[in-house]
Design a protein around this motif. Structure first.
Motif, mmCIF file in Angstrom:
data_model
loop_
_atom_site.group_PDB
_atom_site.id
_atom_site.type_symbol
_atom_site.label_atom_id
_atom_site.label_comp_id
_atom_site.label_asym_id
_atom_site.label_seq_id
_atom_site.Cartn_x
_atom_site.Cartn_y
_atom_site.Cartn_z
ATOM 1 N N PRO A 113 0.687 -1.300 -0.024
ATOM 2 C CA PRO A 113 -0.039 -0.111 0.028
ATOM 3 C C PRO A 113 0.817 1.240 -0.014
ATOM 4 C CG PRO A 113 -0.010 -1.025 2.188
ATOM 5 C CD PRO A 113 0.566 -2.023 1.286
ATOM 6 N N PHE A 114 2.131 1.070 0.647
ATOM 7 C CA PHE A 114 3.084 2.265 0.674
ATOM 8 C C PHE A 114 3.340 2.858 -0.790
ATOM 9 C CE2 PHE A 114 4.209 -0.959 3.441
ATOM 10 C CZ PHE A 114 3.617 -0.537 4.879
ATOM 11 N N LEU A 115 3.394 1.971 -1.725
ATOM 12 C CA LEU A 115 3.704 2.227 -3.071
ATOM 13 C C LEU A 115 2.517 2.905 -3.801
ATOM 14 C CD1 LEU A 115 6.230 1.530 -5.100
ATOM 15 C CD2 LEU A 115 5.202 -0.361 -5.695
ATOM 16 N N ALA A 116 1.348 2.149 -3.598
ATOM 17 C CA ALA A 116 0.221 2.864 -4.153
ATOM 18 C C ALA A 116 -0.158 4.181 -3.594
ATOM 19 C CB ALA A 116 -0.911 1.978 -3.767
ATOM 20 N N PHE A 117 0.279 4.508 -2.377
ATOM 21 C CA PHE A 117 0.024 5.764 -1.801
ATOM 22 C C PHE A 117 1.228 6.845 -2.492
ATOM 23 C CE2 PHE A 117 0.424 9.378 1.344
ATOM 24 C CZ PHE A 117 -0.565 9.914 1.270
ATOM 25 N N ARG A 118 2.216 6.417 -2.678
ATOM 26 C CA ARG A 118 3.512 7.072 -2.990
ATOM 27 C C ARG A 118 2.846 7.797 -4.368
ATOM 28 N NH1 ARG A 118 7.983 5.933 -6.216
ATOM 29 N NH2 ARG A 118 9.494 7.546 -6.259
ATOM 30 N N ASP A 119 2.394 6.924 -5.322
ATOM 31 C CA ASP A 119 1.832 7.137 -6.602
ATOM 32 C C ASP A 119 0.799 8.323 -6.306
ATOM 33 O OD1 ASP A 119 1.989 6.342 -9.696
ATOM 34 O OD2 ASP A 119 -0.327 6.375 -8.855
ATOM 35 N N PHE A 120 -0.193 7.846 -5.643
ATOM 36 C CA PHE A 120 -1.394 8.556 -5.393
ATOM 37 C C PHE A 120 -0.906 10.127 -4.922
ATOM 38 C CE2 PHE A 120 -4.303 10.945 -2.171
ATOM 39 C CZ PHE A 120 -5.423 11.050 -2.954
ATOM 40 N N SER A 121 0.177 10.086 -4.143
ATOM 41 C CA SER A 121 0.624 11.567 -3.528
ATOM 42 C C SER A 121 1.189 12.455 -4.664
ATOM 43 C CB SER A 121 1.717 11.173 -2.494
ATOM 44 O OG SER A 121 2.339 12.279 -1.969
ATOM 45 N N MET A 122 2.032 11.592 -5.492
ATOM 46 C CA MET A 122 2.798 12.535 -6.471
ATOM 47 C C MET A 122 1.800 12.951 -7.618
ATOM 48 S SD MET A 122 6.350 10.506 -7.568
ATOM 49 C CE MET A 122 5.644 8.942 -8.175
ATOM 50 N N ARG A 123 0.696 12.095 -7.912
ATOM 51 C CA ARG A 123 -0.150 12.571 -9.035
ATOM 52 C C ARG A 123 -0.962 13.719 -8.285
ATOM 53 N NH1 ARG A 123 -0.163 9.233 -13.402
ATOM 54 N NH2 ARG A 123 0.995 7.028 -12.765
ATOM 55 N N ILE A 124 -1.507 13.513 -7.329
ATOM 56 C CA ILE A 124 -2.311 14.829 -6.788
ATOM 57 C C ILE A 124 -1.434 16.066 -6.342
ATOM 58 C CG2 ILE A 124 -3.617 15.654 -4.577
ATOM 59 C CD1 ILE A 124 -4.935 13.304 -6.173
ATOM 60 N N THR A 125 -0.048 15.849 -6.119
ATOM 61 C CA THR A 125 0.537 17.077 -6.022
ATOM 62 C C THR A 125 1.236 17.508 -7.310
ATOM 63 O OG1 THR A 125 2.179 15.823 -5.653
ATOM 64 C CG2 THR A 125 1.253 16.607 -3.604
ATOM 65 N N ALA A 126 0.950 16.900 -8.378
ATOM 66 C CA ALA A 126 1.201 17.207 -9.832
ATOM 67 C C ALA A 126 2.906 17.151 -9.774
ATOM 68 C CB ALA A 126 0.611 18.550 -10.188
ATOM 69 N N THR A 127 3.478 16.247 -9.355
ATOM 70 C CA THR A 127 4.869 15.878 -9.293
ATOM 71 C C THR A 127 5.413 14.726 -10.012
ATOM 72 O OG1 THR A 127 5.058 15.108 -6.942
ATOM 73 C CG2 THR A 127 5.336 17.495 -7.261
ATOM 74 N N ASP A 128 4.238 14.334 -10.753
ATOM 75 C CA ASP A 128 4.487 13.067 -11.502
ATOM 76 C C ASP A 128 5.014 12.980 -12.855
ATOM 77 O OD1 ASP A 128 1.932 14.217 -11.954
ATOM 78 O OD2 ASP A 128 1.153 12.083 -12.727
ATOM 79 N N MET A 129 5.110 11.704 -13.348
ATOM 80 C CA MET A 129 5.761 11.863 -14.641
ATOM 81 C C MET A 129 4.515 12.357 -15.779
ATOM 82 S SD MET A 129 8.312 10.878 -15.767
ATOM 83 C CE MET A 129 9.185 11.417 -17.563
ATOM 84 N N SER A 130 3.261 12.039 -15.569
ATOM 85 C CA SER A 130 2.192 12.432 -16.415
ATOM 86 C C SER A 130 2.278 13.987 -16.380
ATOM 87 C CB SER A 130 0.811 12.068 -15.851
ATOM 88 O OG SER A 130 0.841 10.696 -15.840
ATOM 89 N N THR A 131 2.387 14.418 -15.210
ATOM 90 C CA THR A 131 2.202 16.031 -15.418
ATOM 91 C C THR A 131 3.649 16.633 -16.092
ATOM 92 O OG1 THR A 131 1.258 15.988 -13.221
ATOM 93 C CG2 THR A 131 2.048 18.107 -13.642
ATOM 94 N N HIS A 132 4.860 16.101 -15.727
ATOM 95 C CA HIS A 132 5.969 16.404 -16.621
ATOM 96 C C HIS A 132 5.693 16.220 -17.904
ATOM 97 C CE1 HIS A 132 10.049 16.929 -17.311
ATOM 98 N NE2 HIS A 132 10.237 15.874 -18.095
ATOM 99 N N ASN A 133 5.148 15.021 -18.300
ATOM 100 C CA ASN A 133 5.066 14.974 -19.864
ATOM 101 C C ASN A 133 3.952 16.062 -20.442
ATOM 102 O OD1 ASN A 133 6.646 12.609 -19.948
ATOM 103 N ND2 ASN A 133 5.062 11.200 -19.861
ATOM 104 N N ASP A 134 2.826 16.353 -19.544
ATOM 105 C CA ASP A 134 2.032 17.329 -19.967
ATOM 106 C C ASP A 134 2.843 18.814 -20.176
ATOM 107 O OD1 ASP A 134 -0.743 18.282 -20.255
ATOM 108 O OD2 ASP A 134 -0.292 19.531 -18.575
ATOM 109 N N PHE A 135 3.532 18.964 -19.230
ATOM 110 C CA PHE A 135 4.497 20.346 -19.332
ATOM 111 C C PHE A 135 5.290 20.154 -20.660
ATOM 112 C CE2 PHE A 135 8.873 21.646 -18.602
ATOM 113 C CZ PHE A 135 8.695 22.917 -19.043
ATOM 114 N N THR A 136 6.196 19.097 -20.830
ATOM 115 C CA THR A 136 6.915 18.948 -22.046
ATOM 116 C C THR A 136 6.113 19.064 -23.437
ATOM 117 O OG1 THR A 136 6.774 16.516 -22.078
ATOM 118 C CG2 THR A 136 8.742 17.683 -21.152
ATOM 119 N N ARG A 137 4.990 18.604 -23.236
ATOM 120 C CA ARG A 137 3.971 18.440 -24.518
ATOM 121 C C ARG A 137 3.537 20.032 -24.789
ATOM 122 N NH1 ARG A 137 1.647 14.119 -23.015
ATOM 123 N NH2 ARG A 137 0.139 15.224 -21.697
#
Lengths: 235, 465
Positions: free
Chosen positions: B366-390
């Motif tokens: 569950p720690f890994l799942a929460f880590r992913d959740f945390s990064m996505r909600i705080t917009a510090t994840d890869m998807s947000t980074h890809n959105d920025f590069t796009r």
């Protein structure tokens, strides 16, 4: 008040309690004698609902323990060989906690009175239980039973390790409770205490009740002889 | 009845010296994490804002130049520090923060924070996210591991079970006592975070951030409840403090350190990363011959010339009313853009497959799942980074089009023209997008929550002497 009907308990292939039939009336002090593994503690544990019987019924005031455990818990109090309390809490806090869990909301003065009735010195009440002697813990255990206003008392080797004075104080309290109509089932190795305190004595061996005696009808010598004869069967 | 049990548990906890030491340690770490996160956010966001302004001002005041040459001067598009980076800076240190906006040349994100960091950074950056993902669960396990087992070890269980309290009440009392301790820390974190966020943002920005903050705090709260429920249940099931401590710390160790690394390594083997050499070779060939093998650049240039002359109805290049060079530049900008888009999409898809593989292992952690959740909600994840590069790449192309259109009719561009090139600004997508991205981790966390509820029900039935 307490009734065991064909009560049997098996742990795997071992029969800890074999078809026990017993009836303890209001105000009775029933002392169960027997060597280790005779089935005394198992009987108490079944009445307290700690373990289920394999067959048969245990009834407290007409309520079957396994069927109506919540109701029977209201009626009983339990004092084990070593009364284990919460060491970081004071004697008073332990008593306050257990009386609260029994649904009573006593004032501090009332709780002090219970402690004093149980024989605990006033000066010890507000000390942490971790500093208590075994006897002092036993007294808090009695106070817990008192606050609960239990109709049935289960005692498992309660005086083991107590000094004679403390043991005598303990007997007086049990007698006093008996006079108030509290039924007591006490497992003990102490023949003298059983003879002096109990009005009925049972001798158990290998899960069976071998003798069911009236205390006044048996001398201490006869009781000792009967007990030794039973224990010898095991040797 | 439950209140009585809670009070007793809290009294016991607060009178145990190891708990007091642990509380002191975690509170100190919590304030350090808040300070660290805040300092990171403040220093980075102002630095990036200033850098972007400086390079843009230099670009628009470069003076008279050939539009093509001037465009190559370029300027930087900085990814602003994520609005909630003070809580969790996720993979920000590893992705880089600046994208060079130079027309006719595909940009890549540069300046990874980690490249300037010492080896100590490999242990992680202590902020609230790190504390919540790694340290808080350990603290919860240390608090809960003996919350039930002590009753058997001290022999108090018989007195407790012979009382009027039901097993459910006893379980609830112990669980709520631990939760009170844990949740009060979360309240402090939430309040401190809100104050810092309010201090650093204007009213509008603060209001915009509130939903993301709310969901983060809600997620953290539910995660902590789940971890507390697991710790309490294991303590009850084992009836032994040593065994429950071994089990819970083992679960923590595997879930926090071993499993993510193992899953990361396996994912790289299952979905091998595209190397820069493969990337360069593929894009070079496709740029030369086109995505659909339309022919060599020289042939396509010839074809474009013929089409342009036909469009303007002229026979010779000199007769064209516009410059042909900007037209070829624009043409190949588009054609190369398709090549690069495909190549980057392949990289992104491969990364996404690796990420999904690693995240799938969160069914075991569950720690890994929460880590992913945390990064996505705080917009510090890869998807947000890809959105920025796009978005930065789109902006770069837009600049290219502006310059090429101007260049077709002018050979000199002055500051008046350069000022028409728009500044780049990026804002991470809102909470709806972030939650959408976090669907997978939310699903896994929901699964873990259901598991913890099941474990509580199962264990409370095992509450016997």
């Amino acid at each position: 008040m307490l009734k065991a009907e064909n009560l049997t308990k098996q742990f795997g292939t071992h029969t800890a309690l074999d078809n026990l039939n017993l009836e303890i009336k209001k105000g009775d002090i029933y002392c169960l004698l027997g060597s280790n593994g005779a089935g005394k503690s198992t009987t108490i544990n079944i009445f307290l609902g700690f373990i289920p019987a394999s067959s048969g019924r245990a009834l407290i005031d007409g309520n079957e323990v396994t069927v109506n455990n919540h109701a029977t818990r209201d009626l009983v109090a339990y004092i084990p060989e070593v009364v284990n309390l919460y060491g970081t809490l004071t004697g008073m806090e332990n008593l306050e906690f257990f009386s609260g869990l029994s649904g009573y909301n006593y004032s501090k003065t009332e709780l002090i009175q219970f402690m004093e009735t149980a024989g605990l010195q006033r000066s010890a009440i507000d000390k942490r239980v971790s500093s208590y002697s075994k006897g002092m813990r036993q007294k808090v255990g009695i106070a817990v039973a008192l606050v609960k206003k239990a109709k049935a008392l289960f005692l498992d080797e309660p005086t083991s390790g107590l000094d004679p004075h403390a043991s005598n104080e303990f007997s007086q309290i049990i007698t006093h409770l008996s006079e108030q109509g509290v039924s007591t089932l006490m497992a003990t190795h102490d023949l003298l205490m059983a003879k002096n305190l109990g009005n009925r004595i049972g001798i158990m061996h290998q899960g069976s009740l071998k003798h069911d005696l009236l205390s006044q009808e048996v001398s201490h010598t006869d009781l000792t002889r009967l007990y030794i004869d039973i224990v010898k069967q095991n040797v | 009845m439950i209140r009585l049990l809670i009070e007793k548990e809290l009294k016991e906890l607060f009178r145990t010296s190891k708990v007091i030491w642990m509380l002191g340690a975690i509170l100190s770490l919590m304030f350090l994490a808040l300070y660290n996160g805040y300092a990171y956010y403040v220093s980075h966001s102002s630095l990036l804002r200033e850098s972007q302004e400086v390079t843009y001002k230099q670009f628009i005041s470069q003076g008279d130049k050939n539009p093509h040459l001037g465009a190559h001067f370029g300027f930087y598009a900085y990814k602003p520090t994520a609005d909630m980076a003070m809580v969790d800076n996720g993979i920000e240190d590893y992705t880089g923060n600046s994208f060079y906006l130079e027309p006719h040349k595909r940009g890549v994100v540069k300046f990874k924070e980690i490249s300037d960091a010492t080896g100590l950074r490999s242990f992680g950056f202590l902020n609230i996210g790190y504390l919540a993902q790694f340290i808080l669960p350990l603290f919860i396990f240390l608090i809960t591991h003996n919350i039930f087992s002590k009753e058997w070890e001290n022999g108090t269980i018989k007195l407790l079970l012979s009382s009027k309290a039901t097993t459910h009440q006893i379980f609830a009392g112990k669980l709520f006592a631990c939760l009170l301790l844990v949740l009060s820390m979360i309240v402090v974190i939430a309040l401190a975070f809100m104050v810092l966020l309010w201090k650093e943002n204007d009213q509008g920005s603060f209001a915009r951030l509130l939903p993301a903050c709310g969901f983060y705090i809600l997620g953290l709260t539910l995660f902590s409840i789940m971890i507390t429920a697991i710790g309490t249940s294991v303590s009850l099931l084992t009836k032994s403090s040593t065994l429950s401590l071994i089990l819970l710390s083992g679960f923590w160790l595997v879930g926090v350190f071993l499993l993510p690394r193992l899953a990361g390594e396996v994912s790289k083997n299952v979905y091998p990363s595209i190397t820069s050499l493969e990337f360069e070779n593929k894009t070079f060939d496709e740029k030369q011959y086109g995505v659909g093998n339309e022919g060599h650049k020289d042939i396509r240039r010839e074809k474009l010339l013929k089409e342009t002359m036909a469009k303007y109805n002229v026979k010779k290049i000199e007769d064209l009313p516009v410059y042909f060079i900007p037209i070829t530049i624009e043409f190949f900008e588009e054609s190369d853009g398709v090549v690069m888009d495909r190549a980057y999409q392949a990289v992104d898809e491969n990364e996404s497959l690796q990420d999904h593989f690693v995240l799938a292992s969160a069914w075991l952690s569950p720690f890994l799942a929460f880590r992913d959740f945390s990064m996505r909600i705080t917009a510090t994840d890869m998807s947000t980074h890809n959105d920025f590069t796009r978005k930065a790449e789109n902006h770069r192309r837009k600049i290219g089009e502006i310059v090429d259109d101007f260049y077709q009719k002018n050979t000199v561009a002055g500051n008046d023209f350069w000022k028409t090139v728009p500044q780049f600004s990026y804002q991470a997508p809102g909470i709806g997008w972030r939650l959408g991205n976090a669907t997978h981790s939310i699903l896994i966390l929901t699964g873990w929550m259901l598991f913890s509820i099941g474990l509580m029900v199962f264990s409370s039935r095992k509450m016997t002497v």
